[in-house]
Design a protein around this motif. Structure first.
Motif, PDB file in Angstrom:
ATOM      1  N   GLY A  25      -5.657 -24.746 -51.580  1.00  0.00           N
ATOM      2  CA  GLY A  25      -5.903 -25.597 -52.731  1.00  0.00           C
ATOM      3  C   GLY A  25      -7.332 -26.054 -52.909  1.00  0.00           C
ATOM      4  N   TYR A  26      -8.258 -25.591 -52.080  1.00  0.00           N
ATOM      5  CA  TYR A  26      -9.664 -25.954 -52.248  1.00  0.00           C
ATOM      6  C   TYR A  26     -10.335 -25.009 -53.237  1.00  0.00           C
ATOM      7  CZ  TYR A  26      -8.824 -28.721 -48.071  1.00  0.00           C
ATOM      8  OH  TYR A  26      -8.310 -29.617 -47.177  1.00  0.00           O
ATOM      9  N   GLU A  27     -11.486 -25.459 -53.756  1.00  0.00           N
ATOM     10  CA  GLU A  27     -12.233 -24.653 -54.715  1.00  0.00           C
ATOM     11  C   GLU A  27     -13.305 -23.796 -54.048  1.00  0.00           C
ATOM     12  OE1 GLU A  27     -13.796 -27.215 -57.700  1.00  0.00           O
ATOM     13  OE2 GLU A  27     -11.824 -27.821 -58.467  1.00  0.00           O
ATOM     14  N   ALA A  28     -13.788 -24.236 -52.895  1.00  0.00           N
ATOM     15  CA  ALA A  28     -14.872 -23.507 -52.235  1.00  0.00           C
ATOM     16  C   ALA A  28     -14.952 -23.949 -50.778  1.00  0.00           C
ATOM     17  CB  ALA A  28     -16.206 -23.770 -52.939  1.00  0.00           C
ATOM     18  N   LEU A  29     -15.727 -23.191 -50.012  1.00  0.00           N
ATOM     19  CA  LEU A  29     -16.035 -23.536 -48.628  1.00  0.00           C
ATOM     20  C   LEU A  29     -17.531 -23.773 -48.508  1.00  0.00           C
ATOM     21  CD1 LEU A  29     -13.991 -20.790 -46.694  1.00  0.00           C
ATOM     22  CD2 LEU A  29     -13.231 -23.078 -47.396  1.00  0.00           C
ATOM     23  N   ALA A  30     -17.890 -24.822 -47.800  1.00  0.00           N
ATOM     24  CA  ALA A  30     -19.287 -25.089 -47.447  1.00  0.00           C
ATOM     25  C   ALA A  30     -19.422 -24.839 -45.948  1.00  0.00           C
ATOM     26  CB  ALA A  30     -19.670 -26.516 -47.799  1.00  0.00           C
ATOM     27  N   ILE A  31     -20.004 -23.697 -45.612  1.00  0.00           N
ATOM     28  CA  ILE A  31     -20.076 -23.270 -44.217  1.00  0.00           C
ATOM     29  C   ILE A  31     -21.454 -23.632 -43.668  1.00  0.00           C
ATOM     30  CG2 ILE A  31     -19.823 -21.336 -42.632  1.00  0.00           C
ATOM     31  CD1 ILE A  31     -18.240 -19.904 -44.853  1.00  0.00           C
ATOM     32  N   ASN A  50     -12.768 -28.523 -41.744  1.00  0.00           N
ATOM     33  CA  ASN A  50     -12.051 -27.501 -40.987  1.00  0.00           C
ATOM     34  C   ASN A  50     -10.538 -27.573 -41.189  1.00  0.00           C
ATOM     35  OD1 ASN A  50     -14.534 -26.656 -39.782  1.00  0.00           O
ATOM     36  ND2 ASN A  50     -14.363 -28.340 -38.326  1.00  0.00           N
ATOM     37  N   PRO A  51     -10.081 -27.552 -42.430  1.00  0.00           N
ATOM     38  CA  PRO A  51      -8.633 -27.659 -42.668  1.00  0.00           C
ATOM     39  C   PRO A  51      -7.888 -26.490 -42.032  1.00  0.00           C
ATOM     40  CG  PRO A  51      -9.786 -27.012 -44.677  1.00  0.00           C
ATOM     41  CD  PRO A  51     -10.837 -27.381 -43.689  1.00  0.00           C
ATOM     42  N   ALA A  52      -6.765 -26.813 -41.386  1.00  0.00           N
ATOM     43  CA  ALA A  52      -6.004 -25.807 -40.640  1.00  0.00           C
ATOM     44  C   ALA A  52      -5.562 -24.615 -41.495  1.00  0.00           C
ATOM     45  CB  ALA A  52      -4.804 -26.462 -39.969  1.00  0.00           C
ATOM     46  N   PRO A  53      -5.079 -24.803 -42.725  1.00  0.00           N
ATOM     47  CA  PRO A  53      -4.653 -23.625 -43.504  1.00  0.00           C
ATOM     48  C   PRO A  53      -5.776 -22.619 -43.731  1.00  0.00           C
ATOM     49  CG  PRO A  53      -3.788 -25.636 -44.480  1.00  0.00           C
ATOM     50  CD  PRO A  53      -4.771 -26.058 -43.439  1.00  0.00           C
ATOM     51  N   VAL A  54      -7.002 -23.124 -43.901  1.00  0.00           N
ATOM     52  CA  VAL A  54      -8.147 -22.234 -44.095  1.00  0.00           C
ATOM     53  C   VAL A  54      -8.496 -21.527 -42.792  1.00  0.00           C
ATOM     54  CG1 VAL A  54     -10.607 -22.143 -44.625  1.00  0.00           C
ATOM     55  CG2 VAL A  54      -9.091 -23.535 -46.034  1.00  0.00           C
ATOM     56  N   LEU A  55      -8.657 -22.304 -41.729  1.00  0.00           N
ATOM     57  CA  LEU A  55      -9.061 -21.701 -40.452  1.00  0.00           C
ATOM     58  C   LEU A  55      -8.002 -20.739 -39.926  1.00  0.00           C
ATOM     59  CD1 LEU A  55     -10.872 -24.512 -38.455  1.00  0.00           C
ATOM     60  CD2 LEU A  55     -11.795 -22.840 -40.063  1.00  0.00           C
ATOM     61  N   ASN A  56      -6.740 -21.087 -40.063  1.00  0.00           N
ATOM     62  CA  ASN A  56      -5.690 -20.185 -39.581  1.00  0.00           C
ATOM     63  C   ASN A  56      -5.785 -18.822 -40.256  1.00  0.00           C
ATOM     64  OD1 ASN A  56      -4.528 -22.003 -37.791  1.00  0.00           O
ATOM     65  ND2 ASN A  56      -3.068 -22.779 -39.294  1.00  0.00           N
ATOM     66  N   TYR A  57      -5.985 -18.836 -41.561  1.00  0.00           N
ATOM     67  CA  TYR A  57      -6.072 -17.575 -42.291  1.00  0.00           C
ATOM     68  C   TYR A  57      -7.314 -16.785 -41.855  1.00  0.00           C
ATOM     69  CZ  TYR A  57      -5.807 -14.151 -46.011  1.00  0.00           C
ATOM     70  OH  TYR A  57      -5.711 -12.965 -46.698  1.00  0.00           O
ATOM     71  N   ILE A 110     -22.321 -21.331 -49.309  1.00  0.00           N
ATOM     72  CA  ILE A 110     -21.290 -21.881 -50.197  1.00  0.00           C
ATOM     73  C   ILE A 110     -20.582 -20.700 -50.847  1.00  0.00           C
ATOM     74  CG2 ILE A 110     -20.778 -23.561 -51.988  1.00  0.00           C
ATOM     75  CD1 ILE A 110     -22.433 -24.661 -49.620  1.00  0.00           C
ATOM     76  N   VAL A 111     -19.253 -20.594 -50.640  1.00  0.00           N
ATOM     77  CA  VAL A 111     -18.510 -19.439 -51.142  1.00  0.00           C
ATOM     78  C   VAL A 111     -17.202 -19.895 -51.778  1.00  0.00           C
ATOM     79  CG1 VAL A 111     -19.479 -17.777 -49.510  1.00  0.00           C
ATOM     80  CG2 VAL A 111     -17.505 -19.126 -48.838  1.00  0.00           C
ATOM     81  N   ASN A 112     -16.788 -19.143 -52.814  1.00  0.00           N
ATOM     82  CA  ASN A 112     -15.482 -19.428 -53.429  1.00  0.00           C
ATOM     83  C   ASN A 112     -14.626 -18.175 -53.608  1.00  0.00           C
ATOM     84  OD1 ASN A 112     -16.565 -18.079 -55.632  1.00  0.00           O
ATOM     85  ND2 ASN A 112     -16.826 -19.922 -56.894  1.00  0.00           N
ATOM     86  N   GLY A 113     -15.103 -17.045 -53.073  1.00  0.00           N
ATOM     87  CA  GLY A 113     -14.315 -15.815 -53.137  1.00  0.00           C
ATOM     88  C   GLY A 113     -14.519 -15.000 -54.393  1.00  0.00           C
ATOM     89  N   THR A 129     -11.730 -15.169 -48.283  1.00  0.00           N
ATOM     90  CA  THR A 129     -12.015 -16.538 -48.725  1.00  0.00           C
ATOM     91  C   THR A 129     -11.129 -16.917 -49.908  1.00  0.00           C
ATOM     92  OG1 THR A 129     -14.310 -16.381 -47.969  1.00  0.00           O
ATOM     93  CG2 THR A 129     -13.810 -18.071 -49.618  1.00  0.00           C
ATOM     94  N   LYS A 130     -11.022 -16.009 -50.863  1.00  0.00           N
ATOM     95  CA  LYS A 130     -10.191 -16.278 -52.040  1.00  0.00           C
ATOM     96  C   LYS A 130      -8.749 -16.538 -51.642  1.00  0.00           C
ATOM     97  CE  LYS A 130      -9.158 -14.405 -56.636  1.00  0.00           C
ATOM     98  NZ  LYS A 130      -9.421 -13.278 -57.571  1.00  0.00           N
ATOM     99  N   ALA A 131      -8.235 -15.750 -50.713  1.00  0.00           N
ATOM    100  CA  ALA A 131      -6.856 -15.934 -50.262  1.00  0.00           C
ATOM    101  C   ALA A 131      -6.685 -17.259 -49.529  1.00  0.00           C
ATOM    102  CB  ALA A 131      -6.447 -14.769 -49.360  1.00  0.00           C
ATOM    103  N   ALA A 132      -7.645 -17.602 -48.675  1.00  0.00           N
ATOM    104  CA  ALA A 132      -7.563 -18.864 -47.926  1.00  0.00           C
ATOM    105  C   ALA A 132      -7.642 -20.062 -48.859  1.00  0.00           C
ATOM    106  CB  ALA A 132      -8.677 -18.919 -46.886  1.00  0.00           C
ATOM    107  N   LEU A 133      -8.501 -19.981 -49.875  1.00  0.00           N
ATOM    108  CA  LEU A 133      -8.630 -21.085 -50.830  1.00  0.00           C
ATOM    109  C   LEU A 133      -7.363 -21.214 -51.677  1.00  0.00           C
ATOM    110  CD1 LEU A 133     -12.321 -20.560 -52.002  1.00  0.00           C
ATOM    111  CD2 LEU A 133     -11.448 -22.389 -50.540  1.00  0.00           C
TER     112      LEU A 133
END
Length: 439
Positions: A27-33, A145-152, A71-74, A19-23
């Motif tokens: 450029g995002y601060e966290a993921l709301a899954i 669902n931003p592509a850079p996050v999902l791809n990683y 809710i996670v930010n790595g 998660t930390k690497a994807a963020l």
């Protein structure tokens, strides 16, 4: 359960690192899954069966409770919004107390409004991960669902943690019980419907617990790759039986296929030959091998079997070049397995999402990645007698390469597929399916 509890912290650490690497990359601060929410049936007051977002269930084994969030930010302790409404119509989920719950800051919510208040305020800097896009936007999320996050995340999901592998071993153990019960029901002469009921009873899983709809096919129905009809009638003669059925544990899947003949005959010998090929293909799995190369090897093996039994009159490369072989083996050799039966990331060259599509000659191949340690893959060669595909060959310019009398003799048996679930380790292989005693 103690074994899973010991493995879980390292699993969570790995998800935090990903998660930390994807963020960092996006450029995002966290993921709301978002686990998801039920979808209503048109003009009805009942919902469709609920299926959780696989990104959610990778974090924790909650697979049957809608309206929850992680809710996670790595870096910080993950936050879980856990749905517990006031409801006298339905069973309300218990307050989490299992081994995994201590690793989350848990906030109990009883409504969508309560969830909205508990979600992060800075939604412009938080990416929504889930399928309910209109709902997410109504809550204030601008990026879904931003592509850079999902791809990683999708690329790295191919590398299973030890906790995930433990869950998948358990899913295989459950599925093997069902397969043994289904085999016995076939040998007893039962209908497809009754065989499926025997499977469900042995696994103690309902249809919505299973990772996919069971394929229980007698006789010619085995030539229908995704046959899911469950004929209630007992057949006058149960010649052959193909079962493709799995099980779930903590949201992770097993996907196993076997084929049986009722009598010792030419079709039984054909099953034995495909089974031997399948074992050879499993043994060939190793880190550094391109999965597409193994698929090609499978085609050559199927062609060799067809030639040995007199179905075709040419070598494997000719059978492939002319397209004859694909009439008998039309699907891919296998796929990545995990949170989903056909797990994501199979056509990615890297974690930036660079596409690596299936080769033109093998359009139904489900992964083109290089095999690596930590992967879980299915290996499932098949050999079928499918009318529509064989008609194309019969009307083509290479019809003379096929012994059509032999084809007709095998058609009443439908087809063959043998599938195991295999963990690739750095120093060897672990065939979860056969390890549990399913020959």
């Amino acid at each position: 359960m103690e074994h899973l509890a010991r493995l879980y912290p390292a699993h969570l650490d790995e998800l935090q690192n990903r998660t930390k690497a994807a963020l960092s990359r996006s450029g995002y601060e966290a993921l709301a899954i978002h686990v998801g929410q039920p979808r209503g049936i048109f003009l009805d007051d009942n919902p469709y069966p609920f299926k959780p977002n696989p990104h959610f269930k990778q974090w924790l084994p909650v697979v049957d409770n809608p309206h929850c969030w992680v809710i996670v930010n790595g870096e910080d302790k993950p936050k879980l919004l856990f749905y517990r409404p006031v409801d006298f119509w339905h069973k309300v989920a218990d307050v989490p107390s299992d081994y995994w719950s201590e690793h989350f800051d848990i906030v109990l919510i009883d409504s969508a409004d309560a969830a909205a208040k508990a979600l992060p305020d800075n939604k412009g800097r938080v990416a929504y991960i889930g399928e309910h896009l209109e709902y997410a936007k109504s809550l204030g999320f601008s990026d879904c669902n931003p592509a850079p996050v999902l791809n990683y995340l999708h690329y790295h999901r191919a590398y299973k943690t030890e906790w995930e592998l433990a869950c998948m071993r358990k899913a295989n153990a459950i599925a093997v019980k069902g397969h043994l019960a289904a085999r016995d029901a076939f040998m007893a002469g039962n209908s497809e419907f009754a065989i499926n009921q025997a499977y469900l009873s042995a696994t103690e899983q309902g249809e919505n617990d299973l990772p996919y709809g069971n394929i229980v096919a007698l006789n010619r129905h085995g030539a229908i790759l995704h046959y899911m009809h469950f004929d209630r009638a007992v057949q006058p003669q149960n010649r052959s039986f193909l079962i493709d059925a799995g099980a779930s544990f903590n949201g992770f899947s097993a996907d196993i296929t076997r084929t049986y003949a009722r009598e010792e005959n030419a079709f039984a010998e054909l099953i034995s030959a495909v089974n031997a090929l399948q074992k050879d293909l499993v043994a060939a799995l190793k880190p550094g091998l391109k999965y597409a190369d193994l698929h090609h090897q499978c085609h050559l093996g199927i062609a060799a079997i067809l030639k040995d039994v007199g179905v075709i009159h040419c070598d494997g490369e000719t059978a492939l070049e002319t397209g004859i072989n694909r009439a008998f083996f039309p699907h891919g050799l296998g796929h990545h397995l995990g949170l989903q039966v056909h797990d994501v990331g199979g056509f990615m060259a890297d974690d930036y999402g660079t596409p690596q599509p299936a080769p033109a000659k093998h359009p139904f191949l489900r992964t083109t990645r290089t095999v690596e340690a930590g992967n879980v893959l299915t290996i499932e060669p098949g050999l079928y007698f499918i009318d529509s595909l064989l008609e194309e060959v019969a009307s083509g310019s290479h019809s003379d390469l096929v012994n059509w009398d032999k084809v007709e003799s095998f058609k009443p048996y439908g087809g063959i597929r043998i599938e195991d679930n295999v963990i690739v380790h750095q120093d060897g292989l672990e065939n979860m399916t056969r390890k549990l005693g399913l020959a």
